[in-house]
Design a protein around this motif. Structure first.
Motif, mmCIF file in Angstrom:
data_model
loop_
_atom_site.group_PDB
_atom_site.id
_atom_site.type_symbol
_atom_site.label_atom_id
_atom_site.label_comp_id
_atom_site.label_asym_id
_atom_site.label_seq_id
_atom_site.Cartn_x
_atom_site.Cartn_y
_atom_site.Cartn_z
ATOM 1 N N THR A 46 28.395 37.535 43.491
ATOM 2 C CA THR A 46 27.567 38.444 42.700
ATOM 3 C C THR A 46 28.296 38.880 41.439
ATOM 4 N N ALA A 47 29.577 39.191 41.579
ATOM 5 C CA ALA A 47 30.367 39.624 40.432
ATOM 6 C C ALA A 47 30.567 38.495 39.419
ATOM 7 N N VAL A 48 30.668 37.258 39.898
ATOM 8 C CA VAL A 48 30.795 36.120 38.974
ATOM 9 C C VAL A 48 29.585 36.054 38.055
ATOM 10 N N GLY A 49 28.403 36.206 38.629
ATOM 11 C CA GLY A 49 27.188 36.133 37.835
ATOM 12 C C GLY A 49 27.011 37.297 36.877
ATOM 13 N N LEU A 50 27.702 38.422 37.149
ATOM 14 C CA LEU A 50 27.478 39.633 36.353
ATOM 15 C C LEU A 50 28.633 39.999 35.423
ATOM 16 N N VAL A 51 29.871 39.897 35.911
ATOM 17 C CA VAL A 51 30.980 40.433 35.106
ATOM 18 C C VAL A 51 32.196 39.513 34.967
ATOM 19 N N PHE A 52 32.488 38.679 35.955
ATOM 20 C CA PHE A 52 33.735 37.916 35.914
ATOM 21 C C PHE A 52 33.796 36.960 34.727
#
Length: 461
Positions: A46-52
């Motif tokens: 989820t974080a890859v798609g949003l912030v990483f």
């Protein structure tokens, strides 16, 4: 009851009836443990798609989105290592001890991601450390599923293996629900730049609390009765992985393809692709993070319900028939997904995901019981874990990366639809190659029956 006599269904190896309370404790511990594990695993995606992409990979160039999603897939390459280790030690020393260690490893890796400096702070070391921690998550995930499945199904009454086996399966939608829900909540608590600065870290740090809860619950569960009986008889396999591949290689491959058909499609959300595609500010939709995360959270509920329903149905009409129904439903969901997502309407996006999860539930809910009934008792942990890990690589490992590359190459999501449809058909064909073994005895007394190959056209494994 002597050690050489068959163990009646519903009895422990010592001859006492496994109580309803004991079985409920196993189901509860399985659900809690797998939910925590998959929360940790999915919070990264989820974080890859949003912030990483912005915090760790943007300085690496124009392909930072593809690189970010590739790190989701890298962990899958190490899931077979986790499966090999867990299968070996699980068949030799028991299901429970493996489950405790996988839980600790996953939690430690996730919490460390939560305190990891970004590229701006430490340069190229940031994405390198992030990938290393993701690899540890992959090793843990590779060992977790097999142990959880066997604890649930080997404790179950013969006629309720499907619904008992659905308990570790619902850990996936529950983990997704929890991961998406916590991330969505953080977009409210820490909106805008605050989310990029510190808000995304909180869900990772929350893992510490969840791991403590999961560890406490799992400590109180008894070892699987099948393994206990194997241990008492001293019939544990010396080299379970060697025996698995010497006698059951075709079965491992076919079982892996069954899962691959589900996993590739499921990773459109659990791998973070839909979240990234729909919220990309430079993309065709540019939706806000919060509503998309809430839509994914809602679809996790429908996935959970359909997974439970499929486990229950498989106890009545068999695993194979339930799967075949699921493949048809999943194929319909695949063709509806992007036409609904691409409207840019958040409610239609949710509808597309919800419809898709019905098929996903029916091709995932019966999997625990199906896999458990495919492999002989002495090498069962190795069989289910390695088949699952290989299926994850072929299916979901690089599904978000492939989807991103296809859209970049073709300029349309139609190419992604055909890719997902192709994976669904592969799962369908693999299922058609297997006989239904619903209700087959699972104990070591019946190894001869279990050794007979469930693959059509093969009399022996």
């Amino acid at each position: 009851m002597s050690a050489t006599q068959p163990t009646p269904e519903g009895f422990t190896p010592t001859g006492t009836i496994a109580s309803t309370v004991d079985r409920r404790r196993v189901v509860f511990a399985t659900v809690v443990g797998t939910t925590v594990e998959w929360y940790d695993f999915f919070i990264y995606a989820t974080a890859v798609g949003l912030v990483f992409g912005q915090l760790f990979f943007a300085p690496l160039g124009a392909n930072s989105a593809i690189i970010g999603f590739a790190t989701v897939g890298v962990s899958f390459l190490f899931r077979p290592l986790g499966a090999f280790l867990a299968g070996h030690f699980g068949d030799k020393f028991g299901r429970k001890v493996v489950l405790m260690w996988t839980l600790i490893l996953m939690g430690a890796a996730t919490a460390l991601i939560g305190v990891l400096p970004t590229y701006e702070a430490i340069g190229i070391a940031a994405p390198i450390l992030l990938v290393l921690l993701r690899i540890l998550q992959g090793i843990s995930a590779g060992g977790e599923w097999g142990g959880a499945v066997l604890m649930a199904v080997e404790h179950a009454p013969k006629k309720r293996r499907g619904i008992f086996g659905a308990s570790p399966q619902i850990g996936v939608p529950l983990g997704l629900l929890l991961a998406s829900g916590v991330m969505a909540l953080m977009t409210i608590i820490a909106p805008g730049d605050a989310f990029l600065q510190w808000g995304w870290r909180i869900p990772f740090l929350l893992s510490v609390v969840l791991i403590l809860v999961g560890y406490y619950v799992r400590r109180k569960v008894e070892e699987s009765p099948v393994f206990t009986e194997l241990a008492e008889r001293k019939e544990k396999a010396r080299m379970p992985i060697v025996q698995l591949f010497a006698k059951h290689t075709p079965l491992v491959i076919i079982a892996a393809l069954v899962f691959a058909g589900n996993n590739a499609v499921g990773y459109m959300t659990t791998g973070g692709y839909i979240q990234g595609y729909s919220t990309n500010p430079d993309g065709p939709l540019a939706l806000e993070r919060g509503p998309v995360l809430w839509a994914v959270t809602g679809s996790a509920v429908t996935w959970l319900l359909s997974t439970l329903a499929a486990g229950w149905v498989s106890d009545r009409i068999g695993r194979r028939t339930t799967y075949l129904i699921g493949w048809v439903l999943q194929l319909a969901g695949v063709f509806l997904l992007f036409p609904l997502v691409n409207t840019g309407d958040i409610w239609l996006l949710f509808a597309g995901l919800a419809i898709l999860t019905i098929g996903l539930g029916f091709t995932y809910g019966p999997q625990a019981a199906l896999y458990t009934e495919l492999f002989p008792a002495s090498i069962r942990f190795s069989g289910v874990s390695i088949s699952y890990a290989i299926g994850a690589i072929v299916g979901g490992a690089f599904a978000p990366t492939i989807a991103t590359a296809l859209v970049q190459a073709t300029g349309t999501t139609i190419s992604v639809t055909w890719y997902l449809a192709g994976m669904t058909v592969i799962g369908l064909l693999a299922t058609l190659m297997l006989r239904d073994r619903s209700g087959i005895p699972l104990g070591p007394d019946h190894e001869a029956e279990q050794q007979v190959s469930p693959i059509y056209g093969m009399s022996k494994a």
